[in-house]
Design an enzyme around this catalytic site. Structure first.
Site, PDB file in Angstrom:
ATOM      1  N   GLY A  14     -42.878 -44.671   4.095  1.00  0.00           N
ATOM      2  CA  GLY A  14     -41.916 -44.046   4.992  1.00  0.00           C
ATOM      3  C   GLY A  14     -41.652 -44.910   6.214  1.00  0.00           C
ATOM      4  N   ASP A  15     -40.602 -44.555   6.969  1.00  0.00           N
ATOM      5  CA  ASP A  15     -40.246 -45.253   8.212  1.00  0.00           C
ATOM      6  C   ASP A  15     -39.932 -46.728   8.001  1.00  0.00           C
ATOM      7  OD1 ASP A  15     -40.727 -42.840   9.501  1.00  0.00           O
ATOM      8  OD2 ASP A  15     -42.827 -43.325   9.865  1.00  0.00           O
ATOM      9  N   GLU A  16     -39.400 -47.050   6.847  1.00  0.00           N
ATOM     10  CA  GLU A  16     -39.057 -48.449   6.544  1.00  0.00           C
ATOM     11  C   GLU A  16     -37.777 -48.876   7.250  1.00  0.00           C
ATOM     12  OE1 GLU A  16     -39.439 -46.078   4.264  1.00  0.00           O
ATOM     13  OE2 GLU A  16     -41.082 -46.599   2.908  1.00  0.00           O
ATOM     14  N   LYS A  18     -34.873 -46.622   6.679  1.00  0.00           N
ATOM     15  CA  LYS A  18     -33.855 -46.094   5.749  1.00  0.00           C
ATOM     16  C   LYS A  18     -32.590 -45.677   6.485  1.00  0.00           C
ATOM     17  CE  LYS A  18     -36.910 -43.105   4.349  1.00  0.00           C
ATOM     18  NZ  LYS A  18     -38.104 -43.660   5.022  1.00  0.00           N
ATOM     19  N   GLY A  42     -37.608 -38.572   9.831  1.00  0.00           N
ATOM     20  CA  GLY A  42     -36.966 -38.970  11.085  1.00  0.00           C
ATOM     21  C   GLY A  42     -36.283 -40.286  10.809  1.00  0.00           C
ATOM     22  N   HIS A  43     -34.973 -40.271  10.680  1.00  0.00           N
ATOM     23  CA  HIS A  43     -34.216 -41.477  10.319  1.00  0.00           C
ATOM     24  C   HIS A  43     -33.394 -41.927  11.522  1.00  0.00           C
ATOM     25  CE1 HIS A  43     -34.387 -40.376   5.742  1.00  0.00           C
ATOM     26  NE2 HIS A  43     -35.572 -40.484   6.306  1.00  0.00           N
ATOM     27  N   THR A  44     -33.709 -43.106  12.030  1.00  0.00           N
ATOM     28  CA  THR A  44     -33.082 -43.575  13.262  1.00  0.00           C
ATOM     29  C   THR A  44     -31.856 -44.439  12.969  1.00  0.00           C
ATOM     30  OG1 THR A  44     -35.340 -43.728  14.100  1.00  0.00           O
ATOM     31  CG2 THR A  44     -33.607 -44.677  15.491  1.00  0.00           C
ATOM     32  N   GLN A 226     -39.006 -40.114   3.360  1.00  0.00           N
ATOM     33  CA  GLN A 226     -40.374 -40.575   3.123  1.00  0.00           C
ATOM     34  C   GLN A 226     -40.369 -41.884   2.318  1.00  0.00           C
ATOM     35  OE1 GLN A 226     -39.919 -36.796   2.428  1.00  0.00           O
ATOM     36  NE2 GLN A 226     -40.053 -36.929   4.634  1.00  0.00           N
ATOM     37  N   THR A 241     -46.658 -36.501   0.527  1.00  0.00           N
ATOM     38  CA  THR A 241     -45.849 -35.354   0.894  1.00  0.00           C
ATOM     39  C   THR A 241     -45.663 -34.503  -0.365  1.00  0.00           C
ATOM     40  OG1 THR A 241     -43.899 -34.660   2.146  1.00  0.00           O
ATOM     41  CG2 THR A 241     -43.561 -36.445   0.542  1.00  0.00           C
ATOM     42  N   GLY A 304     -43.960 -38.539  17.062  1.00  0.00           N
ATOM     43  CA  GLY A 304     -44.363 -39.413  18.173  1.00  0.00           C
ATOM     44  C   GLY A 304     -45.741 -40.042  17.993  1.00  0.00           C
ATOM     45  N   ARG A 305     -46.393 -39.779  16.837  1.00  0.00           N
ATOM     46  CA  ARG A 305     -47.738 -40.327  16.626  1.00  0.00           C
ATOM     47  C   ARG A 305     -47.670 -41.849  16.481  1.00  0.00           C
ATOM     48  NH1 ARG A 305     -49.742 -37.019  11.440  1.00  0.00           N
ATOM     49  NH2 ARG A 305     -47.535 -37.212  10.934  1.00  0.00           N
ATOM     50  N   PRO A 306     -48.694 -42.581  16.996  1.00  0.00           N
ATOM     51  CA  PRO A 306     -48.701 -44.033  16.762  1.00  0.00           C
ATOM     52  C   PRO A 306     -48.822 -44.286  15.256  1.00  0.00           C
ATOM     53  CG  PRO A 306     -50.631 -43.345  18.056  1.00  0.00           C
ATOM     54  CD  PRO A 306     -49.849 -42.114  17.758  1.00  0.00           C
ATOM     55  N   GLY A 417     -32.886 -56.703  13.934  1.00  0.00           N
ATOM     56  CA  GLY A 417     -32.929 -55.902  15.156  1.00  0.00           C
ATOM     57  C   GLY A 417     -32.521 -54.498  14.774  1.00  0.00           C
TER      58      GLY A 417
HETATM   59  P1  GDP Z   1     -36.738 -44.320   8.467  1.00  0.00           P
HETATM   60  O1  GDP Z   1     -37.514 -43.064   8.545  1.00  0.00           O
HETATM   61  O2  GDP Z   1     -37.030 -45.105   7.215  1.00  0.00           O
HETATM   62  O3  GDP Z   1     -35.254 -44.128   8.645  1.00  0.00           O
HETATM   63  O4  GDP Z   1     -37.233 -45.245   9.668  1.00  0.00           O
HETATM   64  P2  GDP Z   1     -37.483 -44.762  11.189  1.00  0.00           P
HETATM   65  O5  GDP Z   1     -36.173 -44.540  11.838  1.00  0.00           O
HETATM   66  O6  GDP Z   1     -38.472 -43.657  11.233  1.00  0.00           O
HETATM   67  O7  GDP Z   1     -38.229 -46.012  11.768  1.00  0.00           O
HETATM   68  C1  GDP Z   1     -37.640 -47.279  11.773  1.00  0.00           C
HETATM   69  C2  GDP Z   1     -37.622 -47.781  13.231  1.00  0.00           C
HETATM   70  O8  GDP Z   1     -37.366 -49.168  13.231  1.00  0.00           O
HETATM   71  C3  GDP Z   1     -36.514 -47.166  14.051  1.00  0.00           C
HETATM   72  O9  GDP Z   1     -36.933 -47.085  15.382  1.00  0.00           O
HETATM   73  C4  GDP Z   1     -35.377 -48.175  13.917  1.00  0.00           C
HETATM   74  O10 GDP Z   1     -34.476 -48.149  15.014  1.00  0.00           O
HETATM   75  C5  GDP Z   1     -36.143 -49.470  13.887  1.00  0.00           C
HETATM   76  N1  GDP Z   1     -35.522 -50.544  13.079  1.00  0.00           N
HETATM   77  C6  GDP Z   1     -34.888 -50.436  11.891  1.00  0.00           C
HETATM   78  N2  GDP Z   1     -34.536 -51.656  11.437  1.00  0.00           N
HETATM   79  C7  GDP Z   1     -34.952 -52.551  12.356  1.00  0.00           C
HETATM   80  C8  GDP Z   1     -34.909 -53.983  12.459  1.00  0.00           C
HETATM   81  O11 GDP Z   1     -34.416 -54.694  11.579  1.00  0.00           O
HETATM   82  N3  GDP Z   1     -35.474 -54.528  13.574  1.00  0.00           N
HETATM   83  C9  GDP Z   1     -36.049 -53.792  14.553  1.00  0.00           C
HETATM   84  N4  GDP Z   1     -36.587 -54.418  15.592  1.00  0.00           N
HETATM   85  N5  GDP Z   1     -36.106 -52.441  14.492  1.00  0.00           N
HETATM   86  C10 GDP Z   1     -35.576 -51.845  13.415  1.00  0.00           C
HETATM   87  P1  IMO Z   2     -39.285 -40.660   6.908  1.00  0.00           P
HETATM   88  O1  IMO Z   2     -38.214 -40.062   6.048  1.00  0.00           O
HETATM   89  C1  IMO Z   2     -43.541 -41.374   7.457  1.00  0.00           C
HETATM   90  C2  IMO Z   2     -46.273 -38.237   6.064  1.00  0.00           C
HETATM   91  C3  IMO Z   2     -47.064 -37.453   7.094  1.00  0.00           C
HETATM   92  C4  IMO Z   2     -48.309 -37.153   6.280  1.00  0.00           C
HETATM   93  C5  IMO Z   2     -47.767 -36.899   4.879  1.00  0.00           C
HETATM   94  C6  IMO Z   2     -47.558 -35.434   4.546  1.00  0.00           C
HETATM   95  O2  IMO Z   2     -38.945 -40.697   8.351  1.00  0.00           O
HETATM   96  O3  IMO Z   2     -39.720 -41.978   6.359  1.00  0.00           O
HETATM   97  P2  IMO Z   2     -45.757 -33.638   5.310  1.00  0.00           P
HETATM   98  O4  IMO Z   2     -45.386 -33.117   6.672  1.00  0.00           O
HETATM   99  O5  IMO Z   2     -44.629 -34.278   4.581  1.00  0.00           O
HETATM  100  O6  IMO Z   2     -46.457 -32.614   4.481  1.00  0.00           O
HETATM  101  O7  IMO Z   2     -46.844 -34.770   5.590  1.00  0.00           O
HETATM  102  O8  IMO Z   2     -46.521 -37.572   4.825  1.00  0.00           O
HETATM  103  N1  IMO Z   2     -44.802 -38.227   6.276  1.00  0.00           N
HETATM  104  C7  IMO Z   2     -44.113 -39.288   6.700  1.00  0.00           C
HETATM  105  N2  IMO Z   2     -44.518 -40.512   7.094  1.00  0.00           N
HETATM  106  N3  IMO Z   2     -42.236 -41.091   7.413  1.00  0.00           N
HETATM  107  C8  IMO Z   2     -41.809 -39.884   6.985  1.00  0.00           C
HETATM  108  O9  IMO Z   2     -40.497 -39.601   6.794  1.00  0.00           O
HETATM  109  C9  IMO Z   2     -42.761 -38.898   6.649  1.00  0.00           C
HETATM  110  N4  IMO Z   2     -42.684 -37.621   6.220  1.00  0.00           N
HETATM  111  C10 IMO Z   2     -43.941 -37.225   5.982  1.00  0.00           C
HETATM  112  O10 IMO Z   2     -47.330 -38.237   8.221  1.00  0.00           O
HETATM  113  O11 IMO Z   2     -49.132 -38.294   6.209  1.00  0.00           O
HETATM  114 MG    MG Z   3     -38.844 -42.093   9.835  1.00  0.00          MG
END
Ligand code: GDP
Ligand code: IMO
Ligand code: MG
Length: 428
Positions: A14-16, A18, A42-44, A226, A241, A304-306, A417
């Protein structure tokens, strides 16, 4: 087959990035569909100086003329959805048309309470570290055939009957098993009716909408939440999840048949992160992990978790390529690696003298393996202004080529970026 459907998935935990890749593709497609998960996501998306974090709304909402769909596979927290819609409306940015599947299940207050109670029951040693958004308990009700759907919210009698059955059972669980106070039926019912009234204009037959768009020759993008390693079937169970973020989940959660999928895009971060508990073979608990967290701003977009940080895991990435049938990679956050003398990549694991090149999603296996790293030379230059592959420093180009060679999939997009423009496209 007329229109094309592409599925975009997270290839790690997750948080790649997307959200930003969906944003990059949304201009070129017509329909964007969230297909699983819920407000745990949480998709930014960053446009200029503005930052939008989408939890339930598809990340294409900022584009005029698009159709955004919340599919049947999503679990919808109506309170969160209304909040997100209001925020966008207040800024005049709810530019796309929104349809919410009548068959999507509703996250109710008792699901969130139970999510917390289940975690407390598991205790420190076994907790999953969920987002406490009620995701697991809501899917449990869905599969237990007790769930309440979005369509039920606009049928007061049906809602009353289903909700009273649910609240009765949940209150027995809460009071007799967990020793907690019962939840009030009346206020939950009233609130659910209000959600129904406010969301009624958006409810529809989501899979039919997608089908019609495809028949008209339009492009559809299925937006996964995720990531592969959090998949309930293919992830590091039980630290996962409660849905299928992998590509196959895209068909189930949207009603698009597998024969209509033209491409699967895997979003992969140039290093690895994980939020919550569970194995993470390439985690770096030392200075490099701290460096990546600080430089990459690795703090959860939902809680907001690290985020836990470490090196790119090629064993896991090759597994994601296999499980999802990836045709192309979108490599994000390459800029975060600028300034590192050396960049590590795990090519295999070792355990008790044996080497492993194939990922096995068993938590007990992954907790004990040691990654075997290769080290690649880093680069010093700021790459955020690069807009073509050739502009990247040679070492950065080599890192991308190394990933392509070992994943056996081309990299079609490179994030240099967080901003919309900070993107390199290569036949994407
Ligand atoms: P998602 O859940 O897969 O959509 O990813 P998140 O939004 O939770 O986390 C990705 C974070 O990395 C966000 O704060 C984005 O703004 C940031 N981000 C995405 N692509 C890049 C990149 O190429 N460079 C940098 N520095 N930040 C990025
Ligand atoms: P995006 O779409 C990162 C993780 C939680 C926990 C596990 C199970 O932003 O990539 P849950 O609340 O789904 O039952 O929690 O999955 N988790 C994520 N980690 N990005 C996410 O979504 C996540 N959604 C759930 O931290 O370890
Ligand atoms: Mg996310």
């Amino acid at each position: 087959m007329k229109g094309c459907t592409e599925i975009l998935i997270g290839a790690q935990w997750g948080d790649e990035g997307k959200g930003r890749v969906v944003d990059a593709l949304a201009g070129k497609t017509d329909v964007i569909v969230r297909y699983q998960g819920g407000a745990n996501a949480g998709h930014t998306v960053i446009v200029g100086s503005e930052k939008h974090v989408f939890h339930l709304l598809p990340s294409g909402m900022l584009y005029t003329g698009k159709l955004c769909i919340i599919g049947n596979g999503v679990v919808v927290d109506p309170e969160q959805l209304l909040l997100e819609l209001q925020e966008l409306q207040a800024q005049g940015k709810d530019r796309a048309r929104l349809v919410v599947s009548r068959d999507a299940h509703v996250v109710l207050p008792y699901h969130k309470v139970l999510d917390g109670a289940d975690e407390a029951f598991r205790g420190k040693e076994h907790a999953i570290g969920t987002t406490k958004r009620g995701i697991g308990p809501c899917y449990v009700d869905k599969y237990n055939r007790m769930g309440i759907t979005m369509g039920d919210l606009v049928k007061p009698d049906v809602l009353r009957e289903k909700l009273s059955q649910n609240v009765n059972l949940k209150n027995m669980l809460l009071t007799r098993i967990y020793g907690m106070t019962p939840l009030p039926f009346d206020s939950i019912y009233q609130e659910a009716l209000e959600w129904g009234a406010k969301l009624a204009p958006y409810l529809g037959d989501a899979s039919l909408e997608v089908h019609k768009a495809l028949e008209e020759g339009k492009g559809v993008l299925l937006e996964g939440a995720q990531g592969t390693l959090l998949d309930v079937d293919f992830g590091t169970y039980p630290y996962v999840t409660s849905s299928n973020p992998t590509a196959a989940g895209g068909c189930i959660g949207s009603g698009v048949g597998p024969t209509r999928i033209s491409r699967v895009i895997g979003v992969v971060k140039a290093y690895c992160t994980r939020v919550g508990e569970g194995p993470f073979p390439t985690e770096d608990l030392g200075e490099w992990g701290d460096y990546l967290r600080d430089k990459g701003g690795e703090f959860g977009a939902t809680t907001g978790r690290p985020r836990r940080c470490g090196w790119l895991d090629m064993v896991a990435l090759r597994y994601a390529v296999r499980i999802n049938g990836l045709g192309v990679l979108a490599l994000t956050k390459l800029d975060v690696l600028s300034g590192l003398e050396e960049i590590r990549v795990a090519l295999e694991y070792s355990l008790e003298g044996k080497q492993y090149r194939e990922f096995t999603p068993s938590a007990s296996f992954l907790e004990n393996v040691k990654p075997r790293y290769v080290s690649l030379p880093g680069w010093k230059e700021d790459i955020s202004k690069c807009r073509s592959f050739e502009e990247l420093p040679q070492e950065a180009q080599n890192y991308v080529k190394f990933i392509e060679e070992h994943a056996e999939v081309p990299v079609g997009l490179i994030g240099v970026g967080p901003g919309r423009e900070e993107t390199i496209l290569r036949n994407f």
